[in-house]
Motif scaffolding. Structure first.
Motif, PDB file in Angstrom:
ATOM      1  N   ALA A  49      28.087  42.815  46.660  1.00 34.35           N
ATOM      2  CA  ALA A  49      29.357  42.302  45.732  1.00 34.35           C
ATOM      3  C   ALA A  49      29.273  40.897  45.845  1.00 34.35           C
ATOM      4  CB  ALA A  49      30.314  43.049  45.796  1.00 34.35           C
ATOM      5  N   SER A  50      29.802  40.124  44.895  1.00 32.77           N
ATOM      6  CA  SER A  50      30.162  38.806  44.906  1.00 32.77           C
ATOM      7  C   SER A  50      31.324  38.680  43.959  1.00 32.77           C
ATOM      8  CB  SER A  50      28.900  37.888  44.343  1.00 32.77           C
ATOM      9  OG  SER A  50      28.657  38.171  43.101  1.00 32.77           O
ATOM     10  N   GLY A  51      32.243  37.800  44.369  1.00 33.89           N
ATOM     11  CA  GLY A  51      33.477  37.556  43.789  1.00 33.89           C
ATOM     12  C   GLY A  51      33.897  36.035  43.726  1.00 33.89           C
ATOM     13  N   ASN A  52      34.632  35.713  42.860  1.00 37.21           N
ATOM     14  CA  ASN A  52      35.397  34.411  42.612  1.00 37.21           C
ATOM     15  C   ASN A  52      36.656  34.458  42.198  1.00 37.21           C
ATOM     16  OD1 ASN A  52      33.419  34.856  40.269  1.00 37.21           O
ATOM     17  ND2 ASN A  52      34.507  32.914  39.670  1.00 37.21           N
ATOM     18  N   VAL A  53      37.548  33.351  42.449  1.00 34.53           N
ATOM     19  CA  VAL A  53      38.831  33.348  41.948  1.00 34.53           C
ATOM     20  C   VAL A  53      38.741  33.001  40.465  1.00 34.53           C
ATOM     21  CG1 VAL A  53      40.980  31.890  41.911  1.00 34.53           C
ATOM     22  CG2 VAL A  53      39.991  32.512  44.100  1.00 34.53           C
ATOM     23  N   ILE A  54      39.406  33.522  39.623  1.00 31.27           N
ATOM     24  CA  ILE A  54      39.636  33.181  38.267  1.00 31.27           C
ATOM     25  C   ILE A  54      41.024  32.826  37.930  1.00 31.27           C
ATOM     26  CG2 ILE A  54      37.524  34.631  37.456  1.00 31.27           C
ATOM     27  CD1 ILE A  54      39.415  36.749  36.539  1.00 31.27           C
ATOM     28  N   HIS A  55      41.109  32.093  36.905  1.00 30.72           N
ATOM     29  CA  HIS A  55      42.501  31.622  36.430  1.00 30.72           C
ATOM     30  C   HIS A  55      43.414  30.901  37.517  1.00 30.72           C
ATOM     31  CE1 HIS A  55      41.320  33.693  32.820  1.00 30.72           C
ATOM     32  NE2 HIS A  55      41.625  34.960  33.551  1.00 30.72           N
ATOM     33  N   ALA A  56      42.475  30.133  38.206  1.00 30.08           N
ATOM     34  CA  ALA A  56      43.166  29.586  39.402  1.00 30.08           C
ATOM     35  C   ALA A  56      44.386  28.585  39.030  1.00 30.08           C
ATOM     36  CB  ALA A  56      42.114  28.707  39.992  1.00 30.08           C
ATOM     37  N   GLY A  57      45.358  28.837  39.976  1.00 32.65           N
ATOM     38  CA  GLY A  57      46.741  27.837  39.656  1.00 32.65           C
ATOM     39  C   GLY A  57      47.546  28.549  38.422  1.00 32.65           C
ATOM     40  N   THR A  58      47.206  29.619  37.904  1.00 34.89           N
ATOM     41  CA  THR A  58      48.165  30.280  36.837  1.00 34.89           C
ATOM     42  C   THR A  58      48.645  31.505  37.291  1.00 34.89           C
ATOM     43  OG1 THR A  58      46.531  31.587  35.953  1.00 34.89           O
ATOM     44  CG2 THR A  58      46.504  29.278  35.138  1.00 34.89           C
TER      45      THR A  58
END
Length: 100
Positions: A49-58
């Motif tokens: 699996a791989s993942g990343n932060v989305i909508h950072a700072g909201t």
């Protein structure tokens, strides 16, 4: 006679003991905004699996993940699930899974 009973009991225990499963591959990379991993075991189980932060700072900040896992079931067949987990929830796909 006691020897035969003890021998049969020990033989039954040996047959019932679970097989040892070894890790044959293990990789991971974890950063502040993303991650990835992959592993495989000697019994045919695999996951990545791989993942990343989305909508950072909201207020909607979260993690989007894309991955898959597979395993060999008791029937000897390998089952694989590919998935995405994001704003729209967990979305698995696999040939053995029902489709809505």
């Amino acid at each position: 006679m006691k020897f035969i009973i003890v021998f049969v009991a020990l033989f039954a225990i040996a047959l019932a003991a679970p097989a040892e499963v070894a890790i044959v591959k293990s990789e991971s990379d974890v950063g502040p905004d993303s991650f990835s991993y992959a592993y495989e075991t000697s019994d045919g189980t695999k996951s990545e699996a791989s993942g990343n932060v989305i909508h950072a700072g909201t207020e909607e900040e979260g993690i989007a993940i894309k991955g898959s896992f597979s395993f060999v079931a008791d029937d000897g067949q390998t089952y694989t699930v590919n998935y995405i987990a994001d704003d729209n929830g967990f979305q698995p796909q696999g040939a053995h899974l029902p489709v809505a």
